[in-house]
Each structure stands twice: as C-alpha cells, then as structure tokens.
Scaffold this motif. Structure first.
Motif, PDB file in Angstrom:
ATOM      1  N   TRP A 160      47.837  38.137  29.559  1.00 33.37           N
ATOM      2  CA  TRP A 160      48.315  37.143  30.525  1.00 33.37           C
ATOM      3  C   TRP A 160      48.306  37.702  31.937  1.00 33.37           C
ATOM      4  O   TRP A 160      47.979  36.989  32.896  1.00 33.37           O
ATOM      5  N   MET A 161      48.629  38.992  32.089  1.00 39.93           N
ATOM      6  CA  MET A 161      48.563  39.609  33.414  1.00 39.93           C
ATOM      7  C   MET A 161      47.120  39.648  33.908  1.00 39.93           C
ATOM      8  O   MET A 161      46.849  39.425  35.096  1.00 39.93           O
ATOM      9  N   MET A 162      46.182  39.920  33.006  1.00 41.32           N
ATOM     10  CA  MET A 162      44.772  39.917  33.378  1.00 41.32           C
ATOM     11  C   MET A 162      44.321  38.521  33.794  1.00 41.32           C
ATOM     12  O   MET A 162      43.617  38.353  34.796  1.00 41.32           O
ATOM     13  N   PHE A 163      44.735  37.494  33.039  1.00 40.12           N
ATOM     14  CA  PHE A 163      44.373  36.119  33.373  1.00 40.12           C
ATOM     15  C   PHE A 163      44.921  35.719  34.745  1.00 40.12           C
ATOM     16  O   PHE A 163      44.227  35.083  35.539  1.00 40.12           O
ATOM     17  N   VAL A 164      46.175  36.101  35.009  1.00 41.69           N
ATOM     18  CA  VAL A 164      46.784  35.797  36.316  1.00 41.69           C
ATOM     19  C   VAL A 164      46.016  36.501  37.428  1.00 41.69           C
ATOM     20  O   VAL A 164      45.739  35.921  38.486  1.00 41.69           O
ATOM     21  N   GLY A 165      45.669  37.778  37.176  1.00 41.33           N
ATOM     22  CA  GLY A 165      44.911  38.522  38.173  1.00 41.33           C
ATOM     23  C   GLY A 165      43.568  37.887  38.472  1.00 41.33           C
ATOM     24  O   GLY A 165      43.163  37.766  39.634  1.00 41.33           O
ATOM     25  N   MET A 166      42.866  37.452  37.433  1.00 42.45           N
ATOM     26  CA  MET A 166      41.572  36.810  37.631  1.00 42.45           C
ATOM     27  C   MET A 166      41.730  35.479  38.358  1.00 42.45           C
ATOM     28  O   MET A 166      40.906  35.123  39.212  1.00 42.45           O
ATOM     29  N   LEU A 167      42.803  34.742  38.064  1.00 38.39           N
ATOM     30  CA  LEU A 167      43.070  33.486  38.763  1.00 38.39           C
ATOM     31  C   LEU A 167      43.307  33.736  40.249  1.00 38.39           C
ATOM     32  O   LEU A 167      42.833  32.976  41.105  1.00 38.39           O
ATOM     33  N   LEU A 168      44.020  34.817  40.562  1.00 36.29           N
ATOM     34  CA  LEU A 168      44.275  35.148  41.966  1.00 36.29           C
ATOM     35  C   LEU A 168      42.979  35.430  42.715  1.00 36.29           C
ATOM     36  O   LEU A 168      42.846  35.081  43.894  1.00 36.29           O
ATOM     37  N   THR A 169      42.013  36.057  42.039  1.00 37.31           N
ATOM     38  CA  THR A 169      40.747  36.334  42.712  1.00 37.31           C
ATOM     39  C   THR A 169      39.957  35.048  42.974  1.00 37.31           C
ATOM     40  O   THR A 169      39.242  34.953  43.966  1.00 37.31           O
ATOM     41  N   VAL A 170      40.083  34.073  42.067  1.00 38.86           N
ATOM     42  CA  VAL A 170      39.443  32.773  42.301  1.00 38.86           C
ATOM     43  C   VAL A 170      40.107  32.074  43.480  1.00 38.86           C
ATOM     44  O   VAL A 170      39.432  31.492  44.345  1.00 38.86           O
ATOM     45  N   ILE A 171      41.437  32.134  43.515  1.00 39.65           N
ATOM     46  CA  ILE A 171      42.167  31.551  44.645  1.00 39.65           C
ATOM     47  C   ILE A 171      41.759  32.246  45.940  1.00 39.65           C
ATOM     48  O   ILE A 171      41.598  31.604  46.989  1.00 39.65           O
ATOM     49  N   ALA A 172      41.579  33.586  45.861  1.00 34.82           N
ATOM     50  CA  ALA A 172      41.146  34.340  47.042  1.00 34.82           C
ATOM     51  C   ALA A 172      39.798  33.822  47.548  1.00 34.82           C
ATOM     52  O   ALA A 172      39.578  33.696  48.762  1.00 34.82           O
ATOM     53  N   PHE A 173      38.905  33.524  46.627  1.00 31.93           N
ATOM     54  CA  PHE A 173      37.593  32.978  47.009  1.00 31.93           C
ATOM     55  C   PHE A 173      37.748  31.664  47.759  1.00 31.93           C
ATOM     56  O   PHE A 173      37.146  31.457  48.823  1.00 31.93           O
ATOM     57  N   PHE A 174      38.558  30.748  47.234  1.00 34.24           N
ATOM     58  CA  PHE A 174      38.720  29.440  47.874  1.00 34.24           C
ATOM     59  C   PHE A 174      39.463  29.542  49.204  1.00 34.24           C
ATOM     60  O   PHE A 174      39.155  28.805  50.150  1.00 34.24           O
ATOM     61  N   VAL A 175      40.430  30.456  49.288  1.00 34.59           N
ATOM     62  CA  VAL A 175      41.133  30.666  50.556  1.00 34.59           C
ATOM     63  C   VAL A 175      40.151  31.191  51.609  1.00 34.59           C
ATOM     64  O   VAL A 175      40.146  30.746  52.760  1.00 34.59           O
ATOM     65  N   GLY A 176      39.301  32.143  51.215  1.00 38.57           N
ATOM     66  CA  GLY A 176      38.296  32.661  52.137  1.00 38.57           C
ATOM     67  C   GLY A 176      37.294  31.606  52.542  1.00 38.57           C
ATOM     68  O   GLY A 176      36.891  31.517  53.710  1.00 38.57           O
ATOM     69  N   TRP A 177      36.882  30.781  51.578  1.00 44.41           N
ATOM     70  CA  TRP A 177      35.943  29.686  51.867  1.00 44.41           C
ATOM     71  C   TRP A 177      36.546  28.689  52.852  1.00 44.41           C
ATOM     72  O   TRP A 177      35.898  28.263  53.817  1.00 44.41           O
ATOM     73  N   ARG A 178      37.810  28.326  52.621  1.00 46.12           N
ATOM     74  CA  ARG A 178      38.465  27.369  53.513  1.00 46.12           C
ATOM     75  C   ARG A 178      38.655  27.966  54.906  1.00 46.12           C
ATOM     76  O   ARG A 178      38.486  27.280  55.916  1.00 46.12           O
ATOM     77  N   CYS A 179      38.987  29.255  54.952  1.00 47.18           N
ATOM     78  CA  CYS A 179      39.177  29.930  56.231  1.00 47.18           C
ATOM     79  C   CYS A 179      37.883  29.932  57.041  1.00 47.18           C
ATOM     80  O   CYS A 179      37.879  29.652  58.242  1.00 47.18           O
ATOM     81  N   LYS A 180      36.767  30.236  56.373  1.00 54.73           N
ATOM     82  CA  LYS A 180      35.485  30.275  57.073  1.00 54.73           C
ATOM     83  C   LYS A 180      35.093  28.892  57.560  1.00 54.73           C
ATOM     84  O   LYS A 180      34.566  28.731  58.671  1.00 54.73           O
ATOM     85  N   ASN A 181      35.321  27.852  56.731  1.00 53.74           N
ATOM     86  CA  ASN A 181      35.002  26.488  57.146  1.00 53.74           C
ATOM     87  C   ASN A 181      35.847  26.047  58.323  1.00 53.74           C
ATOM     88  O   ASN A 181      35.369  25.332  59.207  1.00 53.74           O
ATOM     89  N   SER A 182      37.113  26.467  58.343  1.00 52.25           N
ATOM     90  CA  SER A 182      37.998  26.121  59.458  1.00 52.25           C
ATOM     91  C   SER A 182      37.514  26.757  60.746  1.00 52.25           C
ATOM     92  O   SER A 182      37.500  26.117  61.800  1.00 52.25           O
ATOM     93  N   VAL A 183      37.092  28.018  60.656  1.00 45.41           N
ATOM     94  CA  VAL A 183      36.576  28.713  61.839  1.00 45.41           C
ATOM     95  C   VAL A 183      35.303  28.050  62.343  1.00 45.41           C
ATOM     96  O   VAL A 183      35.113  27.854  63.539  1.00 45.41           O
ATOM     97  N   SER A 184      34.419  27.665  61.403  1.00 46.32           N
ATOM     98  CA  SER A 184      33.170  27.008  61.783  1.00 46.32           C
ATOM     99  C   SER A 184      33.432  25.664  62.452  1.00 46.32           C
ATOM    100  O   SER A 184      32.773  25.303  63.428  1.00 46.32           O
ATOM    101  N   SER A 185      34.422  24.924  61.923  1.00 48.48           N
ATOM    102  CA  SER A 185      34.759  23.623  62.493  1.00 48.48           C
ATOM    103  C   SER A 185      35.300  23.773  63.906  1.00 48.48           C
ATOM    104  O   SER A 185      34.985  22.976  64.804  1.00 48.48           O
ATOM    105  N   GLU A 186      36.118  24.799  64.118  1.00 51.72           N
ATOM    106  CA  GLU A 186      36.676  25.041  65.451  1.00 51.72           C
ATOM    107  C   GLU A 186      35.581  25.384  66.448  1.00 51.72           C
ATOM    108  O   GLU A 186      35.598  24.927  67.596  1.00 51.72           O
ATOM    109  N   LYS A 187      34.606  26.187  66.011  1.00 54.09           N
ATOM    110  CA  LYS A 187      33.503  26.556  66.902  1.00 54.09           C
ATOM    111  C   LYS A 187      32.673  25.333  67.274  1.00 54.09           C
ATOM    112  O   LYS A 187      32.278  25.156  68.427  1.00 54.09           O
ATOM    113  N   LYS A 188      32.394  24.475  66.290  1.00 46.89           N
ATOM    114  CA  LYS A 188      31.628  23.252  66.565  1.00 46.89           C
ATOM    115  C   LYS A 188      32.389  22.346  67.515  1.00 46.89           C
ATOM    116  O   LYS A 188      31.817  21.730  68.406  1.00 46.89           O
ATOM    117  N   HIS A 189      33.695  22.279  67.315  1.00 47.46           N
ATOM    118  CA  HIS A 189      34.518  21.412  68.180  1.00 47.46           C
ATOM    119  C   HIS A 189      34.485  21.894  69.621  1.00 47.46           C
ATOM    120  O   HIS A 189      34.392  21.093  70.552  1.00 47.46           O
TER     121      HIS A 189
END
Length: 214
Positions: A180-209
């Motif tokens: 279960w600790m391994m599953f939670v850890g792997m879930l956190l890395t997936v969340i990390a991916f989406f947080v990074g993706w959203r962060c990059k999209n936000s930065v790109s949107s600000e630059k375009k604006h």
C-alpha cells in the motif's frame, strides 16, 4: 514545477516502506486452527505472522508433498528485489531534484511511473510462478494424495489475490502495508506529473497573454 518535484521525491521515498513492512500477506484458516496461520512476504524473505506459523505450515504441507517455505538465501528474488527498489528510489529522488532546479520537465516523472509499473507487473508475474510451483509441484511419495474429479493431482496453489478454498482451509492473499505504501508512492508520482503539466500550461498561457496584450 517545484511542487511537482517535491511530490516526486516524496512518492519515491514511499518505496522505502518495503524494507520495514511486508509486501504481501497470505493467511490460512481452518476449524482446527482458532488462530489462522499466516505468511508475510517481504522483499527480503518470508516471515510468519506469528512465531511458529511457518513451522506449522511446513508441517501441514509435508503430508501433501509440498515444498518447505523457502528461506532468503534459497530464492534469487530476495537478493534482487531490494537492489531494484533502492535503485528506483534513488532514480526518483534524482529526477525530483533535477526537476526542482529546472533541469528536466514533468514528463520524466511519468517515465519513472511507467518503469515502476513494468517492474511491478514483472514482480507479480514472478510471484505467481512461484505460487504455481509451490502449490503444484508435489512430491509423488507424499503421505496424503488428493485428486480432482478427473483423477489429476489437486493443486494447492494459493490465490495470487483474493480468496480460495483449499480442502478445509480458507486461504486469502492480499497486499500488505508495504504494498500500500508503494501504491501511494506511485500515485504521488502520477500526481506530480499532472501538477507539472498544469504548471507548464499555466506558464505558457501567461506568456501568450502577455504577447497579445497591447
């Protein structure tokens, strides 16, 4: 990206729980055993849930011709699995640090997750092979021989996951705390991916604006 990197590091470190807690648990219950017998499967070896559980399980298995429960030095997996887990923890922490200082982007976090998933599937496949050999490769000179309706020897393979009835034993096989600790850890890395993706999209949107704003 820094939040994503911190999540990546935390997720990787969760795998260290496998060195403290069991990965899998198999329990055997029967009317003659008020306290069920159990095996905790760690990445470094197999231990009894209670002090004499492994001894009692081996005693029962002897009558039907099953092998004794292997010790750490008798299975190569108990030597390799700890090395693999340490390597994945170090790789995940390194990726998190590199992401924190801006040397890599969030896509590497997903790569770590996919690699860990492949290794996990391979580990489960290997575990199932061991269960099959453990429950099916019986001593032909065993004291007790039980056969199926078609006359073939009965398999005593415990389930990989879930519940199974083996003679008068109720056998359950479930992930334990380490898994279960391994599953939670792997879930956190997936969340990390989406947080990074959203962060990059936000930065790109600000630059375009800023580019379109007079």
């Amino acid at each position: 990206m820094k939040k994503a990197s911190i999540l990546m590091i935390l997720g990787s470190l969760c795998l260290l729980g496998l060195f403290q807690f069991p990965l899998w648990n198999i329990m055997l219950g029967a009317p003659q055993y008020p306290e069920p017998l159990g095996m905790n499967i760690h990445i470094t070896g197999i231990q009894g849930v209670s002090e004499f559980d492994l001894q009692n399980i081996d005693g029962l298995n002897h009558y039907i011709g099953m092998k004794t429960i292997p010790k750490a030095g008798e299975m190569w997996e108990f030597d390799i699995f700890p090395i693999v887990i340490i390597a994945m923890v170090l790789l995940g922490v390194l990726l998190g640090i590199l992401g924190f200082i801006g040397k890599i982007d969030y896509r590497f976090f997903l790569g770590w997750f996919l690699l860990m998933s492949i290794l996990g599937i391979m580990g489960m496949y290997d575990f199932n092979l061991w269960l099959t050999d453990y429950g099916s490769n019986l001593d032909p000179h065993a004291i007790i021989k039980v056969v199926n309706e078609d006359g073939t020897p009965m398999s005593y393979k415990p389930p990989l996951f879930g519940y199974k009835k083996l003679l008068n034993f109720d056998v359950s096989s479930m992930p334990a705390t380490g898994a279960w600790m391994m599953f939670v850890g792997m879930l956190l890395t997936v969340i990390a991916f989406f947080v990074g993706w959203r962060c990059k999209n936000s930065v790109s949107s600000e630059k375009k604006h800023k580019l379109v704003t007079p």
